[in-house]
Scaffold this motif. Structure first.
Motif, PDB file in Angstrom:
ATOM      1  N   THR A 641       0.589  -1.403   0.140  1.00 24.66           N
ATOM      2  CA  THR A 641      -0.143  -0.125  -0.399  1.00 24.66           C
ATOM      3  C   THR A 641       0.896   2.256   0.141  1.00 24.66           C
ATOM      4  O   THR A 641       2.026   1.183   0.652  1.00 24.66           O
ATOM      5  CB  THR A 641      -1.137   0.144   0.796  1.00 24.66           C
ATOM      6  OG1 THR A 641      -1.837  -1.200   1.392  1.00 24.66           O
ATOM      7  CG2 THR A 641      -1.970   1.301   1.248  1.00 24.66           C
ATOM      8  N   SER A 686      -3.221  -1.947  -8.685  1.00 21.43           N
ATOM      9  CA  SER A 686      -4.601  -1.692  -8.473  1.00 21.43           C
ATOM     10  C   SER A 686      -5.137  -0.575  -9.768  1.00 21.43           C
ATOM     11  O   SER A 686      -3.972   0.173 -11.064  1.00 21.43           O
ATOM     12  CB  SER A 686      -4.633  -1.054  -7.756  1.00 21.43           C
ATOM     13  OG  SER A 686      -3.810   0.230  -7.045  1.00 21.43           O
ATOM     14  N   ASP A 741     -15.862  -6.362  -4.554  1.00 19.70           N
ATOM     15  CA  ASP A 741     -16.059  -4.780  -4.809  1.00 19.70           C
ATOM     16  C   ASP A 741     -15.265  -3.702  -3.920  1.00 19.70           C
ATOM     17  O   ASP A 741     -15.282  -4.266  -2.353  1.00 19.70           O
ATOM     18  CB  ASP A 741     -17.379  -4.040  -5.524  1.00 19.70           C
ATOM     19  CG  ASP A 741     -17.959  -4.660  -6.105  1.00 19.70           C
ATOM     20  OD1 ASP A 741     -17.525  -4.574  -7.923  1.00 19.70           O
ATOM     21  OD2 ASP A 741     -18.888  -5.085  -6.022  1.00 19.70           O
ATOM     22  N   LYS A 742     -14.604  -2.070  -3.869  1.00 19.54           N
ATOM     23  CA  LYS A 742     -13.968  -1.654  -3.419  1.00 19.54           C
ATOM     24  C   LYS A 742     -14.591  -0.524  -3.038  1.00 19.54           C
ATOM     25  O   LYS A 742     -15.291  -0.138  -4.017  1.00 19.54           O
ATOM     26  CB  LYS A 742     -13.137  -2.118  -3.776  1.00 19.54           C
ATOM     27  CG  LYS A 742     -11.813  -3.515  -3.326  1.00 19.54           C
ATOM     28  CD  LYS A 742     -10.718  -3.037  -4.337  1.00 19.54           C
ATOM     29  CE  LYS A 742      -9.908  -4.018  -4.363  1.00 19.54           C
ATOM     30  NZ  LYS A 742      -7.996  -4.007  -5.085  1.00 19.54           N
ATOM     31  N   PHE A 744     -14.125   3.971  -1.440  1.00 10.12           N
ATOM     32  CA  PHE A 744     -12.856   4.532  -1.527  1.00 10.12           C
ATOM     33  C   PHE A 744     -13.274   6.559  -1.031  1.00 10.12           C
ATOM     34  O   PHE A 744     -14.290   6.510  -1.492  1.00 10.12           O
ATOM     35  CB  PHE A 744     -11.758   4.626  -2.533  1.00 10.12           C
ATOM     36  CG  PHE A 744     -11.416   3.395  -2.525  1.00 10.12           C
ATOM     37  CD1 PHE A 744      -9.965   3.739  -1.918  1.00 10.12           C
ATOM     38  CD2 PHE A 744     -11.279   2.591  -3.044  1.00 10.12           C
ATOM     39  CE1 PHE A 744      -8.939   1.653  -1.764  1.00 10.12           C
ATOM     40  CE2 PHE A 744     -10.747   1.625  -4.061  1.00 10.12           C
ATOM     41  CZ  PHE A 744      -9.508   0.909  -2.363  1.00 10.12           C
ATOM     42  N   GLN A 805     -18.252   3.338  -3.986  1.00  8.54           N
ATOM     43  CA  GLN A 805     -17.508   2.237  -4.078  1.00  8.54           C
ATOM     44  C   GLN A 805     -18.050   1.780  -5.741  1.00  8.54           C
ATOM     45  O   GLN A 805     -18.421   2.136  -6.449  1.00  8.54           O
ATOM     46  CB  GLN A 805     -18.814   1.803  -3.551  1.00  8.54           C
ATOM     47  CG  GLN A 805     -19.784   1.724  -3.442  1.00  8.54           C
ATOM     48  CD  GLN A 805     -21.180   0.800  -2.976  1.00  8.54           C
ATOM     49  OE1 GLN A 805     -20.778   0.395  -1.853  1.00  8.54           O
ATOM     50  NE2 GLN A 805     -22.906   0.749  -2.804  1.00  8.54           N
ATOM     51  N   ARG A 839      -8.909   3.967   1.898  1.00  7.22           N
ATOM     52  CA  ARG A 839     -10.477   3.103   1.012  1.00  7.22           C
ATOM     53  C   ARG A 839     -11.272   2.524   2.802  1.00  7.22           C
ATOM     54  O   ARG A 839     -10.616   2.227   3.955  1.00  7.22           O
ATOM     55  CB  ARG A 839      -9.610   1.186   1.342  1.00  7.22           C
ATOM     56  CG  ARG A 839     -10.336   0.220   0.756  1.00  7.22           C
ATOM     57  CD  ARG A 839      -9.664  -0.830   0.978  1.00  7.22           C
ATOM     58  NE  ARG A 839     -10.174  -1.885   0.186  1.00  7.22           N
ATOM     59  CZ  ARG A 839      -9.972  -2.669  -0.405  1.00  7.22           C
ATOM     60  NH1 ARG A 839      -8.527  -3.245  -0.518  1.00  7.22           N
ATOM     61  NH2 ARG A 839     -10.107  -3.948  -0.950  1.00  7.22           N
ATOM     62  N   ASP A 841     -14.241   0.011   4.094  1.00  9.29           N
ATOM     63  CA  ASP A 841     -14.649  -0.610   4.570  1.00  9.29           C
ATOM     64  C   ASP A 841     -16.426  -1.300   3.103  1.00  9.29           C
ATOM     65  O   ASP A 841     -17.442  -0.380   3.432  1.00  9.29           O
ATOM     66  CB  ASP A 841     -15.380  -1.744   5.986  1.00  9.29           C
ATOM     67  CG  ASP A 841     -14.113  -1.739   6.149  1.00  9.29           C
ATOM     68  OD1 ASP A 841     -13.536  -1.727   6.467  1.00  9.29           O
ATOM     69  OD2 ASP A 841     -14.761  -1.996   7.894  1.00  9.29           O
ATOM     70  N   VAL A 842     -16.151  -2.947   2.518  1.00  9.30           N
ATOM     71  CA  VAL A 842     -17.693  -2.653   2.343  1.00  9.30           C
ATOM     72  C   VAL A 842     -18.997  -3.175   2.975  1.00  9.30           C
ATOM     73  O   VAL A 842     -17.966  -4.718   3.517  1.00  9.30           O
ATOM     74  CB  VAL A 842     -17.495  -3.221   0.646  1.00  9.30           C
ATOM     75  CG1 VAL A 842     -17.846  -4.140   0.039  1.00  9.30           C
ATOM     76  CG2 VAL A 842     -16.568  -2.618   0.568  1.00  9.30           C
TER      77      VAL A 842
END
Length: 842
Positions: A641, A686, A741-742, A744, A805, A839, A841-842
């Motif tokens: 990261t 990414s 899926d992410k 941010f 997202q 980032r 949490d989904v």
């Protein structure tokens, strides 16, 4: 220039990394503590200029001096040029972003005649008058050097003085003279007198030009004469010996896509092969080879300080380097010790000099392209030009290349050489066919490249005429039709560019007004086919009343004065005339390194003489030191990261990947690679973020070959990373199934109060919000923006936070989302400041 203005500029051009000035190994000093502030100016785009080895040498030598700060500047691309003009901003240097007009010295490199308009562009953007006669003591000194300085006359009036020949020692002497002059407070005229006494320095204002009619014609010929007290001829500066001290072991590593993105290793300078069309073979004499021990030390150090995995051996005739096999073996052993195969590229190799032993070494390191330059299609014409190779040499070399695994052969030829006939053109076709036939049923590619012969000053053929543009095209078309053969590809240089280059090659001071007129019409970056504007040049030529045929087509008489007669390359005119007579008889003159002196006049055999590094008799191959192969490590796949902020946000996705590969190399951390002749590092990134967006939450995955701990890997990488990039976390890679899926959080700012609370509420309260987005294949698709926006908060009318997202792998960029929510036009959207903060949490 203030940082805010610079950032606005960087965000408005297509390739901003060209102008960052934050490269690894660049030099940063306190300008206020310097006795001399100089900028090395290259009149072409960054992509070309950063690949020029000469600038790297001078940059390193000057900056070794504690009281001198040398910076760099390159010709701006058209978009930046227009932007600077629109905003009335000056052209600035890379390192300190100082306007050029504020430097003590602006030093241009004259590598190519078609860069001359870019010199005017750079001076204009800097607010510096073009002509030396129009500048006073408040302006910087404008100087130049490089191979084109051997006929300085077409641009002589632009410069206060020029350095002719090798610049390493002469430029340092000039620098000392300028420092002393600055402290003395004397007028510029006094400085010019002092530098004129330095070997290799030409002060154009100390020489007057007269134009005399050529007997029996209406042509007037330029004759350059010294003013009282000045030498009749200016002798070029020569560095007698190439040492480690004159080599930049920490070269600046360019961003973007430089034409030569590899370590350049100058193994020798000068060539005594004596090709009669070649200017370089005369103006860089004598041959001076570097010691193989020095080269191996330099390559090892430079590979460590740059992170390169490719080396290009630089020389006018690399195959003639006496210890080439020894050098290649040493690089091979270094390659084995590092665990990475180092690719070694050789320039065009003289047929017959690349032995099977050397070719086998190259193959075992890593194969790159294979190029030879027969130059002419028949033995008669090769003898005329003194190429010194036979068809047997060419055939034997290509046979060896095919047998060792090469599948592509590049061949370079010239058309329009003196005495060329249709038979010589047919010879090009016959030779290409013959070489292709050597491969039998094996599929190979023969790439034939042809260019138009241009007579060059100080070459044996400086008196010859150049074929017309139409005739050059006729010969190219004939070759194109004759070489329509599977496996053979013909490429050719622009006849328009050759026409223009021919004008400048042998011109005189009368061309300065042509240059200024063409520049005012809009001529820029003329060496680039996409920027070259021939109609504009033709208009300028006609308006200046110049007869192209007199400058290019017309052969010169041996007793005719030349515009460059006052420039002494060290090779005598008598020798050139003798060689021309031998050319007309197709007589070959042997290379003096292998026989007796041919009497060119360059050597005094005391200070100036050939330096050939012959192998010591007692040295054997077994005595080359061998380093053990590196320890074998278990591959570890890690997720990194990192943050990408400030100037680093202007790196494109592929550009950043290239940066990171070199960072790992400099940090001494090996990356597992794919297999094959062209291995690639196992590194994935990414999804790319928009150019100009800052981010604190980017990731990439790398398979490393190292037993270092996570913390030490992180520390090493951050030590070698460029400004604006920082590894914040490293973890073991966790494989997931299917798309993940992410989400941010992004911070968005605007230069005006665009963010209306009512519009935000309209969006929040809507049941759906359809937008259009272009897919990867260019097709337009509709999406409901409500599915992608998790939250949005306005902090001020020009600042907000938005949480986005991905859905099913589809990502909506924050600038696109904000533009739709607040109905922003393209101009407002392009001016948004974007930060990918974290980032979620989904």
């Amino acid at each position: 220039m203030d940082e805010k203005t610079v950032q606005e500029i960087l965000g408005s051009v297509s390739q901003p990394s060209r102008y960052l000035g934050t490269e690894v190994n660049r030099v940063v000093k306190d300008v206020s503590e310097m006795d001399l502030h100089m900028v090395l100016a290259y009149p072409d785009l960054y992509d070309i200029g950063t690949s020029h080895f000469g600038i790297q040498i001078l940059y390193a030598l000057l900056n070794e001096r504690e009281n001198i700060y040398a910076e760099r500047v390159f010709a701006p691309a058209p978009d930046l040029e227009e932007l600077l003009k629109e905003r009335h901003l000056p052209l600035f240097s890379l390192e300190s972003r100082t306007p050029l007009c504020d430097f003590d010295v602006v030093g241009f490199s004259l590598l190519y005649e078609l860069n001359y308009t870019s010199i005017l562009s750079m001076l204009s953007l800097a607010g510096i008058p073009f002509l030396a006669s129009e500048r006073d003591d408040s302006h910087p000194l404008v100087i130049a050097g490089g191979p084109c300085a051997f006929n300085p006359e077409p641009v002589a009036e632009l410069f206060d003085f020029l350095i002719i020949g090798d610049g390493e020692e002469a430029l340092l002497e000039v620098s000392d003279a300028v420092i002393a002059w600055k402290k003395s407070g004397a007028p510029k005229a006094e400085l010019l007198k002092q530098v004129a006494a330095i070997s290799g320095v030409y002060v154009p204002s100390f020489y007057e030009v007269s134009y005399e009619p050529l007997e029996g014609t209406e042509i007037s010929i330029a004759k350059v004469n010294p003013l009282e007290g000045q030498p009749q001829r200016v002798r070029r500066a020569i560095v007698p010996e190439l040492t480690k001290a004159s080599f930049p072991e920490k070269p600046v590593i360019p961003f973007g896509k430089p034409v030569h993105d590899r370590l350049r290793l100058e193994i020798s300078r000068g060539c005594t092969r004596g090709c009669r069309f070649c200017q370089a073979s005369m103006i860089y004499r004598p041959v001076r080879e570097r010691r193989v021990e020095d080269l191996l030390d330099i390559s090892e150090t430079s590979l460590e300080t740059t992170g390169y995995n490719d080396i290009s051996l630089l020389s006018l005739s690399t195959g003639d380097y006496e210890q080439l096999a020894e050098l290649m073996r040493g690089i091979t052993l270094s390659s084995c010790a590092d665990g990475d195969k180092v690719a070694v590229s050789l320039p065009s190799i003289r047929a017959g000099r690349l032995t099977p032993e050397i070719m086998e070494i190259i193959k075992n390191v890593r194969k790159t392209g294979f190029t030879i330059a027969p130059e002419a299609g028949t033995q008669r014409l090769r003898d005329v030009i003194n190429k010194g190779i036979t068809e047997e040499d060419i055939v034997g070399t290509v046979e060896s290349a095919f047998s060792l695994g090469w599948n592509t052969i590049k061949l370079y030829f010239m058309i329009g050489l003196p005495t060329e006939t249709e038979e010589d053109l047919q010879g090009i076709v016959d030779l290409a066919k013959k070489l292709k036939g050597l491969a039998g049923r094996k599929r190979v590619n023969i790439n034939v490249s042809v260019s138009t012969f241009i007579p060059k000053p100080h070459s044996v053929f400086q008196w010859e005429g150049q074929i017309t543009k139409d005739e050059a095209w006729r010969r190219i078309c004939w070759l194109r039709d004759a070489l329509k053969i599977p496996g053979i590809t013909l490429k050719w240089g622009s006849t328009d560019i050759s026409w223009l280059e021919g004008i400048w090659s042998r011109g005189d001071r009368r061309l300065t007004s042509l240059l200024i007129r063409a520049w005012k019409k809009g001529c820029r970056l003329d060496g680039w086919s996409e920027h070259m504007n021939l109609p504009m040049w033709q208009e300028a030529v006609e308006e200046e009343g110049i007869d192209w045929s007199l400058l290019c087509e017309r052969p010169r008489g041996l007793d005719e004065p030349m515009p460059w007669d006052h420039i002494d390359s060290g090779v005598s005119r008598r020798y050139l005339e003798k060689e021309r007579m031998r050319a007309l008889k197709a007589c070959v003159t042997p290379d003096c390194r292998y026989g007796t002196c041919t009497g060119c006049g360059i050597c005094d055999f005391k200070t100036i003489k050939p330096i050939i590094c012959l192998p010591e008799e007692e040295k054997t191959k077994a005595e080359v030191p061998f380093r053990e192969r590196p320890k074998a490590y278990t591959p570890r796949k890690l997720t990194f990261t990192y943050s990408k902020v400030k100037d680093a946000r202007y790196f494109g996705h592929l550009e950043f990947a290239n940066v990171m590969v070199k960072v790992f190399k400099r940090a001494g951390i090996s990356i597992e690679t794919t297999h094959g002749y062209n291995p690639r590092p196992k590194m994935t990134f990414s999804d790319p973020i928009p150019l100009g967006m800052e981010s604190y939450a980017e990731e990439f995955v790398v398979t490393v070959l190292s037993d270092l701990g996570i913390d030490e890997i992180k520390e090493r990488l951050n030590t070698h990373l460029i400004e604006g990039i920082d590894v914040t976390n490293i973890s073991h890679f966790v494989k997931t199934k299917g798309l993940v899926d992410k989400a941010f959080r992004y911070e968005v700012s605007s230069y005006k109060p665009f963010f209306d609370v009512n519009k935000m509420n309209d969006f929040i309260n809507s049941s759906h919000f359809t937008i259009e987005k272009k897919g990867k294949k260019g097709n337009i698709k509709e999406y409901d923006l409500k599915d992608f926006v998790r939250d949005i908060t306005i902090h001020t009318p020009s600042q907000l936070t938005i949480d986005l997202q991905s859905v099913g792998g589809v990502v909506i960029r924050p600038d696109l989302a904000v533009a739709h929510i607040f109905s922003l036009d393209d101009e407002a959207t392009s001016g948004l400041g974007l930060v990918k903060r974290c980032r979620l949490d989904v």
